[in-house]
Design an enzyme around this catalytic site. Structure first.
Site, PDB file in Angstrom:
ATOM      1  N   HIS A   1      -6.496  32.342 -13.536  1.00 36.54           N
ATOM      2  CA  HIS A   1      -7.338  31.842 -14.370  1.00 36.54           C
ATOM      3  C   HIS A   1      -8.070  32.737 -15.437  1.00 36.54           C
ATOM      4  O   HIS A   1      -8.311  32.240 -16.406  1.00 36.54           O
ATOM      5  CB  HIS A   1      -8.604  30.992 -13.609  1.00 36.54           C
ATOM      6  CG  HIS A   1      -9.482  31.761 -13.093  1.00 36.54           C
ATOM      7  ND1 HIS A   1      -9.709  32.307 -11.876  1.00 36.54           N
ATOM      8  CD2 HIS A   1     -10.750  32.280 -13.582  1.00 36.54           C
ATOM      9  CE1 HIS A   1     -10.940  32.853 -11.574  1.00 36.54           C
ATOM     10  NE2 HIS A   1     -11.689  33.073 -12.703  1.00 36.54           N
TER      11      HIS A   1
ATOM     12  N   ASP B   1      -4.433  32.474  -6.737  1.00 35.26           N
ATOM     13  CA  ASP B   1      -4.902  32.385  -8.220  1.00 35.26           C
ATOM     14  C   ASP B   1      -4.708  33.904  -8.646  1.00 35.26           C
ATOM     15  O   ASP B   1      -5.701  34.824  -8.574  1.00 35.26           O
ATOM     16  CB  ASP B   1      -6.636  32.324  -8.069  1.00 35.26           C
ATOM     17  CG  ASP B   1      -7.063  32.095  -9.292  1.00 35.26           C
ATOM     18  OD1 ASP B   1      -6.313  32.550 -10.540  1.00 35.26           O
ATOM     19  OD2 ASP B   1      -8.271  31.783  -9.507  1.00 35.26           O
TER      20      ASP B   1
ATOM     21  N   SER C   1     -14.220  37.499 -11.038  1.00 34.06           N
ATOM     22  CA  SER C   1     -12.909  37.024 -10.899  1.00 34.06           C
ATOM     23  C   SER C   1     -11.919  37.844 -11.352  1.00 34.06           C
ATOM     24  O   SER C   1     -12.305  38.635 -12.353  1.00 34.06           O
ATOM     25  CB  SER C   1     -12.845  35.970 -11.808  1.00 34.06           C
ATOM     26  OG  SER C   1     -13.634  34.737 -11.781  1.00 34.06           O
TER      27      SER C   1
END
Length: 717
Positions: free
Chosen positions: A84, A220, A646
């Protein structure tokens, strides 16, 4: 000041915060932090984590494109981050003919790696405490604006004068609400190329339904590579650039994780507000989050309706939809978590303890009036804060016609203030900058979003602060009129509007209905909302700084860490499941079995590639299965993370990569404001799943060969 700085590095128990919460500055880990990490199982030293004179883990952990984290995992500059985080780059290289979002992308050689013009990664070279230099001259300044002006001048002067190499930069950030300042020497690399990405059915498996949720089954991750000039220094993209040779890269472990294993997450957490008073938390729960959530809910429903019907629109809006949905769902979970954990009541209890200590230490003259002042200012600022949220969410974030209109508003102001030359310079940059926006723009989608969210602004924002141009309208008709007449609905129309001399362009802009509405919203904001909001916010900023200083002074034995501010931090904890509610217990790890249990053929969130199904059915997991022959996918731990983490590496006790941080559990998303160790968990992709996808699914063994794989030690029989 000496007393304050001593307080900054003490880490005993604090009434609000749990033992394993905290986002620590890596250059200040010696002492209680190191002892605590050792007690949790860490085997390395703090000099392995941060070292100026020798290579250390910090040299393998850059900030990725200003908003995420990444890590170097090979001696050839191979970079790992979240799918992402690289989603925009993957999307930009995608088309209906070459849909890398749907099918994935794997470069078979260096020549196949894809450049990304606007992508950069930034490494921290060194960290320095410059509090004394930045606060010089503020001792006797009582006016808050004047004090900030002195601080800003000192920052600007030090940024210019501080010694560094010509290819390096200086960044200064504030800590503890302006009570401490740190200076960072940085190096930014602008040639970063896409190397590999799984299809979204792996990298985004579960999509919005599973976002912020545990159990999770998402691969991810994405791979990039840093390129440098022939001297291994930062350089803009060139075919002559070569893979970057890092000062340090992370070994990747296939040893796996067990319950209670030590974990360290290293990265750039974006923003937290752990030390707010109860009145601020009440405002978030009761006023700000409900407005944000409702606006984004409307925008998402419109976009989703179009994306489900049209493949091209799905590609165009994939990144935007994910961006909007991310914090929409986060705010929902945050509000629920704050309520469930009784965060306001806990804050109020702490505030009573704060007053009790102030009385005992004869500090009531200094601190006794802080909480009543907070209560009054938060009451006064709330309508302006809510109106500000409506303006930003509607005019700047979720409707592209209005956001382009606002940029033209800034362009017109540049002409009014600075004349034609300033206008022309900005105009050319704007035309160039908006090309990528219009590439992923759809008029019908934008019109639908406009009608829904402008209606919310016109009917639900504080009435006395809402512009008349959107009050009591037929919003469907308003949208139809603007989108049928405005030049801002296409790139060609926009460029045509920008033709001519500055004065003529500005005149023509006034006749464009899209621009006229955007201008009315902006004028209303700067006339009616911003002045009062900014004045009260400045008062709150000064009050919060005093409140922070007071906490440090009244709780000299406190374990207080600075709020996140997009600077390099360490957070540590243990692999651990949790119990979010009565009779519900979650284990710490998920497996590929769970992917297959969630599998819905053809579903855009839960579809599974056939090759992954085949590998699962054959149990062809190679060296990446656990001791029970199952393939781990995700795991959770007690690391205190937030947005910006992230892509952060999750490290084991020896500093090996065991996972890739990408999310938090929904019940614990309030950890930006209040960290509850019972339910706050960060979510990571297991390194074994990443390696399995690269090796077995993608067949990109050449990338595995670049890495240093740490395997379980063989025991003698």
């Amino acid at each position: 000041m000496k007393k304050l700085l001593r307080a900054l590095v003490l880490f005993v128990s604090f009434p609000i915060f749990a033992q394993q919460g905290g986002m620590w500055v890596p250059s200040l880990l010696e002492g209680m932090n190191e002892k605590e990490m050792k007690s949790l199982g860490m085997k390395m030293s703090v000099s392995d984590i941060y070292n100026v004179n020798n290579s250390s883990i910090k040299d393998a952990v850059p900030q990725f494109n200003g908003g995420c984290t990444a890590e170097v995992i090979s001696p050839k500059g191979l970079l790992l981050t979240n799918h992402h985080c690289g989603y925009g780059e993957i999307q930009s290289h995608s088309s209906v003919e070459h849909n890398y979002l749907e099918n994935g992308f794997w470069a078979k050689s260096l020549e196949d790696e894809l450049p990304n013009p606007d992508l950069e990664v930034t490494f921290i070279v060194s960290i320095h405490d410059v509090t004394k230099d930045i606060l010089k001259g503020t001792e006797n300044v009582t006016d808050e604006a004047a004090k900030q002006a002195v601080v800003q001048k000192n920052i600007n002067d030090l940024q210019k004068s501080y010694k560094r190499e010509t290819w390096q930069s200086v960044m200064i950030r504030t800590f503890f609400e302006g009570n401490q300042y740190m200076l960072y020497i940085t190096e930014s690399f602008e040639d970063v190329r896409l190397v590999g990405a799984p299809p979204s059915s792996i990298g985004k498996f579960g999509s919005d339904t599973d976002n912020w949720v545990w159990p999770r089954h998402t691969g991810d991750f994405a791979l990039f590579r840093i390129y440098a000039d022939k001297n291994n220094r930062p350089a803009k993209y060139s075919k002559d650039n070569v893979p970057y040779t890092p000062k340090h890269y992370l070994p990747v472990s296939v040893n796996g994780v067990e319950q209670d294993d030590f974990t360290l997450v290293y990265g750039y957490p974006g923003s937290t507000q752990e030390y707010l008073p109860s009145f601020a938390v009440e405002q978030i729960i009761n006023d700000l989050n409900p407005a944000r959530i409702e606006i984004r809910d409307k925008a998402l429903k419109v976009a989703d309706g179009f994306m489900r019907q049209d493949e091209a629109i799905k590609i165009q809006y994939a990144s935007k939809y994910a961006r909007i949905a991310n914090y929409w769902k986060k705010w929902i979970g945050e509000s629920q978590g704050l309520k469930k954990s009784n965060a306001v009541a806990i804050k109020k209890s702490f505030e009573q303890e704060f007053l009790d200590r102030a009385k005992k230490q004869n500090k009531m003259n200094e601190y006794g009036n802080l909480l009543p002042q907070f209560e009054k200012i938060y009451k006064d600022i709330t309508p302006y804060a809510v109106a500000r949220e409506y303006f930003q969410e509607v005019a700047l974030r979720h409707n592209e016609l209005l956001s382009v209109g606002f940029r033209l508003y800034q362009l017109e102001n540049a002409y009014t203030r600075n004349g034609e030359q300033s206008f022309n310079d900005r105009k050319e940059n704007l035309i160039k900058g908006l090309e990528s926006l219009y590439k992923d723009y759809n008029k019908e989608v934008d019109q639908g979003i406009f009608a829904e969210i402008v209606k919310l602004y016109g009917t639900k924002a504080p009435a006395h602060l809402t512009p008349s141009s959107i009050k009591d309208k037929d919003y469907t008709a308003l949208a139809a009129n603007i989108y049928s007449k405005s030049a801002l609905t296409s790139y060609d129309g926009f460029k045509k509007l920008m033709n001519g001399k500055a004065a003529d362009i500005v005149k023509n802009m006034q006749n464009d209905p899209g621009y006229a509405l955007a201008k009315s919203l902006a004028d209303n904001y700067f006339d009616k909302i911003a002045p009062s909001y900014d004045k009260l916010a400045l008062e709150l900023e000064a009050l919060q700084r005093t409140y922070m200083s007071a906490q440090l002074n009244l709780f000299p034995d406190a374990r207080i860490f600075p709020d996140a501010n997009s600077t390099l931090r360490v957070t540590y904890g243990k692999v651990n499941g949790y119990q979010p509610s009565d009779a519900v217990t979650y284990n710490h790890v998920t497996y590929l079995d769970g992917v297959m249990e969630k599998y819905v053929p053809g579903d855009y969130e839960f579809d599974v590639p056939q090759k992954l199904i085949d590998l699962y059915n054959a149990k062809d997991f190679g060296q990446y299965a656990d001791k029970n022959g199952k393939l781990p996918v995700n795991f959770i731990a007690t690391n205190h993370t937030t947005g910006g983490n992230s892509g952060s590496p999750a490290l084991d006790a020896h500093g090996n990569l065991i996972g890739l941080n990408f999310d938090r559990v929904w019940e614990g998303t309030m950890s930006d404001i209040y960290y509850d160790p019972a339910i706050c968990r960060n979510i990571m992709v297991d390194a074994r799943y990443i390696l399995f996808i690269i090796d077995k699914y993608a067949g990109a063994k050449h990338l595995i060969d670049e890495m240093k794989i740490v395997k379980p030690k063989q025991t003698k029989k």
